[in-house]
Write a protein that holds these residues in place. Structure first.
Motif, PDB file in Angstrom:
ATOM      1  N   LYS A 315       0.828  -1.204   0.000  1.00 36.91           N
ATOM      2  CA  LYS A 315       0.000   0.000   0.000  1.00 36.91           C
ATOM      3  C   LYS A 315       0.866   1.260   0.000  1.00 36.91           C
ATOM      4  O   LYS A 315       0.508   2.270  -0.624  1.00 36.91           O
ATOM      5  CB  LYS A 315      -0.938   0.001   1.205  1.00 36.91           C
ATOM      6  CG  LYS A 315      -2.064  -1.034   1.118  1.00 36.91           C
ATOM      7  CD  LYS A 315      -2.924  -1.043   2.366  1.00 36.91           C
ATOM      8  CE  LYS A 315      -3.711   0.237   2.511  1.00 36.91           C
ATOM      9  NZ  LYS A 315      -4.616   0.203   3.694  1.00 36.91           N
ATOM     10  N   SER A 318       1.991   1.723  -3.478  1.00 38.24           N
ATOM     11  CA  SER A 318       0.837   2.069  -4.327  1.00 38.24           C
ATOM     12  C   SER A 318       0.241   3.431  -3.984  1.00 38.24           C
ATOM     13  O   SER A 318      -0.826   3.791  -4.508  1.00 38.24           O
ATOM     14  CB  SER A 318      -0.248   0.990  -4.192  1.00 38.24           C
ATOM     15  OG  SER A 318       0.261  -0.286  -4.517  1.00 38.24           O
ATOM     16  N   LYS A 319       0.884   4.161  -3.112  1.00 37.60           N
ATOM     17  CA  LYS A 319       0.431   5.491  -2.683  1.00 37.60           C
ATOM     18  C   LYS A 319      -0.931   5.438  -1.994  1.00 37.60           C
ATOM     19  O   LYS A 319      -1.759   6.329  -2.137  1.00 37.60           O
ATOM     20  CB  LYS A 319       0.367   6.454  -3.879  1.00 37.60           C
ATOM     21  CG  LYS A 319       1.701   6.685  -4.564  1.00 37.60           C
ATOM     22  CD  LYS A 319       1.593   7.713  -5.682  1.00 37.60           C
ATOM     23  CE  LYS A 319       2.940   7.949  -6.341  1.00 37.60           C
ATOM     24  NZ  LYS A 319       2.876   8.977  -7.415  1.00 37.60           N
ATOM     25  N   GLU A 320      -1.146   4.374  -1.229  1.00 39.74           N
ATOM     26  CA  GLU A 320      -2.412   4.202  -0.524  1.00 39.74           C
ATOM     27  C   GLU A 320      -2.237   4.265   0.994  1.00 39.74           C
ATOM     28  O   GLU A 320      -3.199   4.095   1.729  1.00 39.74           O
ATOM     29  CB  GLU A 320      -3.042   2.859  -0.898  1.00 39.74           C
ATOM     30  CG  GLU A 320      -3.381   2.715  -2.378  1.00 39.74           C
ATOM     31  CD  GLU A 320      -3.857   1.320  -2.727  1.00 39.74           C
ATOM     32  OE1 GLU A 320      -4.079   0.528  -1.795  1.00 39.74           O
ATOM     33  OE2 GLU A 320      -3.992   1.025  -3.927  1.00 39.74           O
ATOM     34  N   ASP A 323       2.015   8.831   3.748  1.00 33.94           N
ATOM     35  CA  ASP A 323       1.920  10.145   3.111  1.00 33.94           C
ATOM     36  C   ASP A 323       1.578  10.063   1.628  1.00 33.94           C
ATOM     37  O   ASP A 323       1.581  11.073   0.935  1.00 33.94           O
ATOM     38  CB  ASP A 323       3.218  10.932   3.308  1.00 33.94           C
ATOM     39  CG  ASP A 323       4.424  10.230   2.699  1.00 33.94           C
ATOM     40  OD1 ASP A 323       4.251   9.136   2.124  1.00 33.94           O
ATOM     41  OD2 ASP A 323       5.543  10.774   2.800  1.00 33.94           O
ATOM     42  N   ARG A 324       1.316   8.838   1.155  1.00 36.64           N
ATOM     43  CA  ARG A 324       0.892   8.602  -0.229  1.00 36.64           C
ATOM     44  C   ARG A 324       1.878   9.157  -1.260  1.00 36.64           C
ATOM     45  O   ARG A 324       1.500   9.683  -2.308  1.00 36.64           O
ATOM     46  CB  ARG A 324      -0.514   9.184  -0.454  1.00 36.64           C
ATOM     47  CG  ARG A 324      -1.575   8.389   0.292  1.00 36.64           C
ATOM     48  CD  ARG A 324      -2.945   9.040   0.267  1.00 36.64           C
ATOM     49  NE  ARG A 324      -3.966   8.124   0.763  1.00 36.64           N
ATOM     50  CZ  ARG A 324      -4.146   7.804   2.040  1.00 36.64           C
ATOM     51  NH1 ARG A 324      -3.366   8.341   2.962  1.00 36.64           N
ATOM     52  NH2 ARG A 324      -5.079   6.941   2.404  1.00 36.64           N
ATOM     53  N   GLN A 325       3.154   9.006  -0.959  1.00 33.46           N
ATOM     54  CA  GLN A 325       4.206   9.416  -1.889  1.00 33.46           C
ATOM     55  C   GLN A 325       4.785   8.238  -2.678  1.00 33.46           C
ATOM     56  O   GLN A 325       5.641   8.413  -3.537  1.00 33.46           O
ATOM     57  CB  GLN A 325       5.329  10.125  -1.134  1.00 33.46           C
ATOM     58  CG  GLN A 325       4.912  11.449  -0.522  1.00 33.46           C
ATOM     59  CD  GLN A 325       4.475  12.456  -1.565  1.00 33.46           C
ATOM     60  OE1 GLN A 325       5.193  12.746  -2.514  1.00 33.46           O
ATOM     61  NE2 GLN A 325       3.276  13.007  -1.384  1.00 33.46           N
ATOM     62  N   GLY A 326       4.330   7.017  -2.343  1.00 36.91           N
ATOM     63  CA  GLY A 326       4.812   5.847  -3.058  1.00 36.91           C
ATOM     64  C   GLY A 326       6.206   5.409  -2.654  1.00 36.91           C
ATOM     65  O   GLY A 326       6.901   4.747  -3.439  1.00 36.91           O
TER      66      GLY A 326
END
Length: 455
Positions: A315, A318-320, A323-326
């Motif tokens: 996750k 997958s930027k989920e 901080d959703r930066q991958g």
């Protein structure tokens, strides 16, 4: 104009102009390829463009065999000596190593016992700030960012130096050694001011102890009761040694060369290096690692379940999550791909501290993530290039176990790297190269000037 009207006008003004500014500064990405621009001074494969030579530090992560780049276990070398041998040496003798490392980086050779004692005595004598400096420069203007405190304080020290602009080797050496000695005071006192004025905590200003090492003094000045164990001081000392130097190509050391090449003073050069290190892409990575693990612990029900951990890491990529930066922070390095030698060293000793602190479960979580992450990253990016943990993966955990506040994570890096910056500044002066000035090609279209009436 009333204050609220002025605020509304200002907001509209900058909203409008920021969009215009962004539009008129955007360069077509295809042009970088067309003109073969080495963005970030790196080749397409990520290898740094050769822009200088140094005898101070070497970062070794690959070999070239028949024009093919082959990844090898990483090595970090200070003045020709492997960092593993340096750390093994002072751990074997059960002594602190940062002061010895500073001497090696500055002067090019390991000191004998008498020379080391003289150097440590000099650092101890220099470990003091000008009269009323703490009150007037640190306590009266507390900042929420300790790196800004360091930079501001370094620039202020210029005013207390009667020979601030003298760039002779003798004078620069004196300035650099004073800064190496004073950096722990600037960082810790800056934090104490922040903690008091912004955190409403009691104010503690402990004077450094002349018989203490740099690491011991940091813990002594930071903790209200000034107490620490020998293992705690030894681990902090180790972290200082491992962060003291990393070749001339890292961002802040390169800036040290760039600024020095202009002929400016030592204080301006070091302030510029501090500004670089403050950037989260350079000096703040270990903070992100700590935050990532805190988020992980809040979102994984069973930390003993490898499948849950793996799912969380997927996750992240997958930027989920977080901080959703991958990114899986602490994983990957510009040079090391098989192993980061600093990670191998600090990980081994961190296990001892985790046992002393009763944090073995958390340490084991780090081990699991370190093992799983490379395969997950490789699958997600369809790349065969190896990925390994870097020193930031464990250094933040070590600082956390030492009860060092997160606000001081990057300043601790600076307290260490000032040794490398000083060595690089001196090397640039000795070799008296040209001012560093790479080329930038203008790709703007030629236009005619339009008079006011025609706009």
């Amino acid at each position: 104009m009333k204050n609220y009207q002025l605020a509304e006008y200002e907001e509209r003004f900058f909203n409008q102009l920021s969009n215009i500014t962004e539009k008129n500064n955007l360069i077509n990405p295809e042009l970088f390829n067309k003109y073969n621009v080495k963005r970030g001074l790196r080749d397409k494969d990520g290898k740094g463009v050769l822009v200088g030579l140094t005898e101070i530090g070497e970062v070794h992560g690959y070999i070239i065999d028949e024009n093919e780049t082959i990844a090898v276990p990483g090595r970090l070398i200070y003045r020709g000596i492997d960092i593993t041998d340096i750390t093994d040496g002072f751990f074997k003798d059960d002594r602190f190593g940062f002061e010895e490392t500073c001497y090696l980086l500055l002067f090019g050779d390991l000191p004998d016992q008498d020379t080391l004692m003289s150097f440590e005595r000099l650092l101890s004598e220099y470990r003091k700030l000008p009269e009323d400096f703490v009150r007037d420069m640190i306590l009266k203007a507390p900042s929420k960012d300790m790196m800004n405190v360091l930079a501001r304080s370094v620039l202020a020290l210029y005013s207390f130096d009667d020979n601030a602009d003298d760039t002779s080797i003798k004078n620069v050496l004196r300035q650099c050694i004073r800064l190496i000695a004073c950096f722990p005071l600037l960082g810790v006192y800056g934090y104490q001011a922040y903690s008091h004025y912004h955190g409403n905590n009691s104010l503690f200003i402990h004077s450094p102890m002349p018989e203490y090492s740099t690491a011991e003094n940091i813990l002594h000045m930071l903790r209200p009761d000034s107490k620490f164990t020998n293992l705690e001081a030894k681990l902090l000392d180790l972290a200082l040694v491992l962060h003291a130097e990393h070749g001339g190509g890292n961002n802040s050391s390169f800036i040290t060369h760039v600024a020095t090449s202009s002929g400016t003073d030592t204080y301006s050069v070091i302030a510029a290096a501090l500004g670089s290190l403050k950037g989260p892409k350079h000096g703040g990575a270990n903070i992100k690692v700590i935050q990532m693990f805190e988020d992980m612990k809040q979102n994984i029900r069973n930390l003993d379940d490898d499948e849950e951990i793996e799912h969380y890491l997927v996750k992240l990529i997958s930027k989920e999550a977080f901080d959703r930066q991958g990114l899986i922070y602490g994983m990957g390095h510009a040079v090391y791909s098989v192993s980061d030698p600093r990670t191998l060293i600090i990980k081994e000793h961190a296990a001892r501290l985790a046992k002393e602190k009763g944090l073995e479960d958390e340490y084991n979580l780090y081990l699991k993530v370190e093992k799983m992450a490379p395969e997950i990253i490789g699958k997600s990016r369809n790349t065969f290039k190896g990925v390994c943990s870097n020193v930031d993966f464990y250094s933040g955990f070590v600082y956390k176990m030492l009860d060092i506040p997160v606000e001081l994570f990057t300043p601790i890096f600076a307290i260490s790297r000032i040794a490398g910056w000083s060595a690089h500044r001196i090397e640039e002066i000795v070799n008296s190269g040209k001012i560093i000035r790479p080329a930038y090609k203008s790709v703007s279209k030629r236009r005619e000037y339009v008079s006011m009436d025609g706009r």
